[in-house]
Motif scaffolding. Structure first.
Motif, PDB file in Angstrom:
ATOM      1  N   VAL A 197       0.846  -1.202   0.000  1.00 32.71           N
ATOM      2  CA  VAL A 197       0.000   0.000   0.000  1.00 32.71           C
ATOM      3  C   VAL A 197       0.875   1.244   0.000  1.00 32.71           C
ATOM      4  CG1 VAL A 197      -1.614   1.367   1.377  1.00 32.71           C
ATOM      5  CG2 VAL A 197      -2.024  -1.070   1.046  1.00 32.71           C
ATOM      6  N   ALA A 198       1.950   1.224   0.813  1.00 31.25           N
ATOM      7  CA  ALA A 198       2.871   2.358   0.842  1.00 31.25           C
ATOM      8  C   ALA A 198       3.513   2.594  -0.518  1.00 31.25           C
ATOM      9  CB  ALA A 198       3.947   2.111   1.896  1.00 31.25           C
ATOM     10  N   GLU A 199       3.877   1.514  -1.185  1.00 31.42           N
ATOM     11  CA  GLU A 199       4.492   1.638  -2.501  1.00 31.42           C
ATOM     12  C   GLU A 199       3.483   2.150  -3.533  1.00 31.42           C
ATOM     13  OE1 GLU A 199       7.225  -1.046  -5.580  1.00 31.42           O
ATOM     14  OE2 GLU A 199       6.163  -2.004  -3.919  1.00 31.42           O
ATOM     15  N   ALA A 200       2.239   1.680  -3.445  1.00 26.00           N
ATOM     16  CA  ALA A 200       1.215   2.090  -4.410  1.00 26.00           C
ATOM     17  C   ALA A 200       0.868   3.571  -4.279  1.00 26.00           C
ATOM     18  CB  ALA A 200      -0.040   1.242  -4.221  1.00 26.00           C
ATOM     19  N   PHE A 201       0.824   4.098  -3.054  1.00 23.39           N
ATOM     20  CA  PHE A 201       0.457   5.493  -2.824  1.00 23.39           C
ATOM     21  C   PHE A 201       1.671   6.408  -2.649  1.00 23.39           C
ATOM     22  CE2 PHE A 201      -3.475   3.307  -1.775  1.00 23.39           C
ATOM     23  CZ  PHE A 201      -4.450   4.179  -2.238  1.00 23.39           C
ATOM     24  N   HIS A 202       2.879   5.814  -2.718  1.00 25.85           N
ATOM     25  CA  HIS A 202       4.129   6.579  -2.597  1.00 25.85           C
ATOM     26  C   HIS A 202       4.220   7.315  -1.261  1.00 25.85           C
ATOM     27  CE1 HIS A 202       4.745   5.687  -6.819  1.00 25.85           C
ATOM     28  NE2 HIS A 202       3.560   6.223  -7.094  1.00 25.85           N
ATOM     29  N   ALA A 203       3.626   6.746  -0.224  1.00 26.69           N
ATOM     30  CA  ALA A 203       3.695   7.325   1.126  1.00 26.69           C
ATOM     31  C   ALA A 203       3.379   6.235   2.137  1.00 26.69           C
ATOM     32  CB  ALA A 203       2.718   8.494   1.276  1.00 26.69           C
ATOM     33  N   TRP A 204       4.273   6.037   3.107  1.00 30.04           N
ATOM     34  CA  TRP A 204       4.075   4.959   4.080  1.00 30.04           C
ATOM     35  C   TRP A 204       2.853   5.188   4.960  1.00 30.04           C
ATOM     36  CZ3 TRP A 204       3.902   6.151   9.219  1.00 30.04           C
ATOM     37  CH2 TRP A 204       4.470   7.368   9.623  1.00 30.04           C
ATOM     38  N   GLN A 205       2.427   6.452   5.094  1.00 32.96           N
ATOM     39  CA  GLN A 205       1.294   6.760   5.980  1.00 32.96           C
ATOM     40  C   GLN A 205       0.011   6.040   5.564  1.00 32.96           C
ATOM     41  OE1 GLN A 205       3.431   8.962   4.751  1.00 32.96           O
ATOM     42  NE2 GLN A 205       4.047  10.464   6.307  1.00 32.96           N
ATOM     43  N   TYR A 206      -0.131   5.792   4.264  1.00 34.98           N
ATOM     44  CA  TYR A 206      -1.356   5.130   3.803  1.00 34.98           C
ATOM     45  C   TYR A 206      -1.443   3.683   4.283  1.00 34.98           C
ATOM     46  CZ  TYR A 206      -2.720   9.035   0.861  1.00 34.98           C
ATOM     47  OH  TYR A 206      -3.137  10.269   0.417  1.00 34.98           O
ATOM     48  N   ALA A 207      -0.307   3.101   4.666  1.00 35.01           N
ATOM     49  CA  ALA A 207      -0.331   1.743   5.217  1.00 35.01           C
ATOM     50  C   ALA A 207      -1.106   1.693   6.526  1.00 35.01           C
ATOM     51  CB  ALA A 207       1.100   1.246   5.436  1.00 35.01           C
ATOM     52  N   LEU A 208      -1.151   2.820   7.246  1.00 32.40           N
ATOM     53  CA  LEU A 208      -1.859   2.875   8.527  1.00 32.40           C
ATOM     54  C   LEU A 208      -3.306   3.334   8.378  1.00 32.40           C
ATOM     55  CD1 LEU A 208       0.874   4.497  10.833  1.00 32.40           C
ATOM     56  CD2 LEU A 208       0.389   2.078  10.440  1.00 32.40           C
ATOM     57  N   ARG A 209      -3.764   3.519   7.162  1.00 30.60           N
ATOM     58  CA  ARG A 209      -5.133   4.015   6.958  1.00 30.60           C
ATOM     59  C   ARG A 209      -6.074   2.951   6.403  1.00 30.60           C
ATOM     60  NH1 ARG A 209      -2.852   9.672   4.262  1.00 30.60           N
ATOM     61  NH2 ARG A 209      -1.863  10.420   6.196  1.00 30.60           N
ATOM     62  N   VAL A 210      -5.557   1.734   6.287  1.00 28.41           N
ATOM     63  CA  VAL A 210      -6.390   0.630   5.785  1.00 28.41           C
ATOM     64  C   VAL A 210      -7.143  -0.034   6.932  1.00 28.41           C
ATOM     65  CG1 VAL A 210      -6.379  -1.603   4.625  1.00 28.41           C
ATOM     66  CG2 VAL A 210      -4.843   0.216   3.843  1.00 28.41           C
TER      67      VAL A 210
END
Length: 524
Positions: free
Chosen positions: A213-226
């Motif tokens: 998810v972090a790689e897909a959105f180019h930001a690690w923060q999105y990994a914590l929003r799932v």
């Protein structure tokens, strides 16, 4: 006080019958009787025959409850290990060292273990579905909020990750006790097996989903929003579908009344089987906590050392996949081995747990030795080590549930969580990071160089092999007491008063306060 239906028939085999439960609990009222509390260490018990209960929980409802608890446990571990899948990105974003990396896990576990006794007390006395729903909602909010902490406020991020542990404590101390009140015997072991499948599967998904998810959105923060979105859905499932069983119903008791928390705590801490199995579990937690955080980054550095640099998302995918498959096999193998071996050896559970830790030791040791030269072989050894380590998960929970009486199970879960995390994975990630940072001072360039970080992490991770041997010893000691402690808990749950050696003869009644009973009769 209202009642509702409760009946379960065994979904897996016809050799084990589930006990029917008469429910004396409502979703609106706490389960506690402070007036006229019995001064005995064993609570008052009313024993109920299954045929006397006109109300039943349907078979379908029973399956749904286990499925919901499994899904939430899966989500918990998925969130917990998302951090490990994006650890490199977090390091760069906040500009932190290995020891500060370790604080992320230490902070979470510290909050988790501190709040566990509070939820353990509440879980033995109040309606459990509401406690879990509130805790999971809180967890979802702070997980989502943590993804917005800016780079200048790393300590704020640590605190937010710590608060996630508050929500998880509300669930982990309570969920196994609900399963215990729905199932008994071999059926309980299988239900716990399903529940604890969530640990390796959720952990593996945490690595995979977090990094990708972090790689897909180019930001690690999105990994914590799932996971927060899934957490809100879980709250809805709890409130709509989860119906609370009576405490001790599957063990043949009804109308159990709580003793004081201090009395409960004294009984728990003097239970030899519980304490020794909890110390063994502490060693499991120490090892898994260290490997969960540092395993992916260690193997990424190992691939760089052998001249085959690999992306973090690829390493996380491999590590996560291994964790899922090895965990699934390990948990299933452990639970089924326990169920079958107990037919011929009542000490089977602690012996299997000891075997798992002791056989894990050589796999883990040689994985570390060969990691710098044979990465492919190392992955195989990690897989075998994780299978052996995961033999314990469902069995440890089962031991707790059958050596502790129903009105003390949430408190016992809390004590085990506190002990295993305080001495286990609350400190092990930080300890590994500190040792690695100290070792790096011997080299020019420090841990900024992947080759140096690989060597220092390799040296520090060797400590986990010694901890595995120590854990095996604790489980072997537990095997010495498991039979007598299980028998004592079964008798106390059914209200049978067991005489001390200096008490009256078998033919004389025992006087307890204002009641006179025979030692062979239930206390009603």
């Amino acid at each position: 006080m209202s009642t509702y239906d409760s009946n379960l028939s065994p979904p897996f085999d016809d050799l084990v019958q589930l006990t029917d439960m008469e429910v004396a609990v409502s979703d609106e009222q706490p389960i506690v009787n402070d007036s006229g509390r019995n001064t005995m260490e064993t609570p008052d018990v009313t024993v109920v025959s299954p045929t006397d209960d006109p109300n039943h929980i349907s078979k379908a409802r029973g399956y749904v409850i286990v499925l919901i608890l499994f899904l939430i446990n899966l989500l918990n571990y998925m969130d917990r290990f998302t951090i490990a899948g994006v650890l490199k990105d977090i390091q760069l974003f906040y500009g932190i060292s290995n020891s500060e990396d370790g604080l992320l896990q230490t902070s979470f576990i510290s909050f988790y273990m501190i709040f566990s006794p509070i939820f353990g007390y509440l879980g033995d006395r109040f309606v459990r579905k509401y406690i879990m729903a509130g805790g999971i909602l809180f967890w979802a909010l702070v997980t989502f909020g943590g993804s917005f902490v800016p780079s200048k406020h790393f300590w704020g991020f640590i605190i937010m990750r710590g608060m996630v542990g508050v929500g998880e404590a509300s669930y982990s101390t309570i969920a196994p006790t609900i399963i215990a009140d729905l199932f008994s015997g071999g059926m309980r072991t299988r239900a716990l097996m399903i529940f604890y499948f969530a640990i390796p599967v959720g952990s593996g998904l945490g690595y995979i989903v977090g990094s990708n998810v972090a790689e897909a959105f180019h930001a690690w923060q999105y990994a914590l929003r799932v996971t927060p979105i899934l957490g809100v859905i879980s709250v809805v499932l709890i409130m709509v579908f989860l119906k609370e069983p009576v405490r001790g119903g599957s063990d043949g008791a009804h109308g159990l009344k709580n003793t004081s928390f201090l009395t409960d705590l004294k009984a728990i801490l003097t239970n030899k089987s519980f304490m020794l199995s909890s110390l063994g579990f502490t060693c499991v937690a120490f090892t898994t906590g260290a490997l969960a955080l540092w395993g992916p980054i260690f193997m990424q550095d190992a691939s760089t050392v052998v001249g085959n640099p690999t992306k973090a998302s690829t390493v996380a995918l491999i590590f996560g996949g291994i964790t899922v498959v090895a965990g699934f096999i390990g948990v299933a193998l452990g639970a089924e081995s326990s169920r079958r071996y107990k037919l011929i050896n009542p000490r089977a559970d602690p012996l299997i747990c000891a075997f798992g830790l002791l056989i894990c030791t050589p796999f883990l040791f040689f994985a570390l030795v060969l990691s710098g030269t044979q990465p492919a072989v190392t992955w195989v050894l990690i897989f075998l080590g994780e299978v052996a380590l995961c033999l314990n998960w469902a069995i440890i929970a089962d031991i707790l549930l059958y050596v502790v009486i129903p009105t003390r199970r949430s408190a016992a879960e809390a004590v085990q969580i506190l002990m295993s995390h305080l001495l286990g994975d609350a400190g092990s990630p930080f300890l590994i990071g500190v040792i690695a940072d100290a070792s790096a001072k011997r080299y020019d360039g420090g841990n900024d160089n992947p080759a140096i970080q690989f060597v220092t992490l390799q040296e520090s991770l060797y400590i986990t092999t010694f901890i595995c041997v120590l854990g095996g010893a604790f489980f072997l000691a537990c095997a010495l007491f498991i039979v007598q402690d299980k028998t004592a808990a079964e008798q106390a749950t059914k209200g049978i008063r067991v005489k001390a050696d200096d008490e009256t003869s078998d033919d004389e009644p025992i006087d307890i306060g204002d009641r006179v009973i025979s030692d062979a009769q239930p206390i009603v």
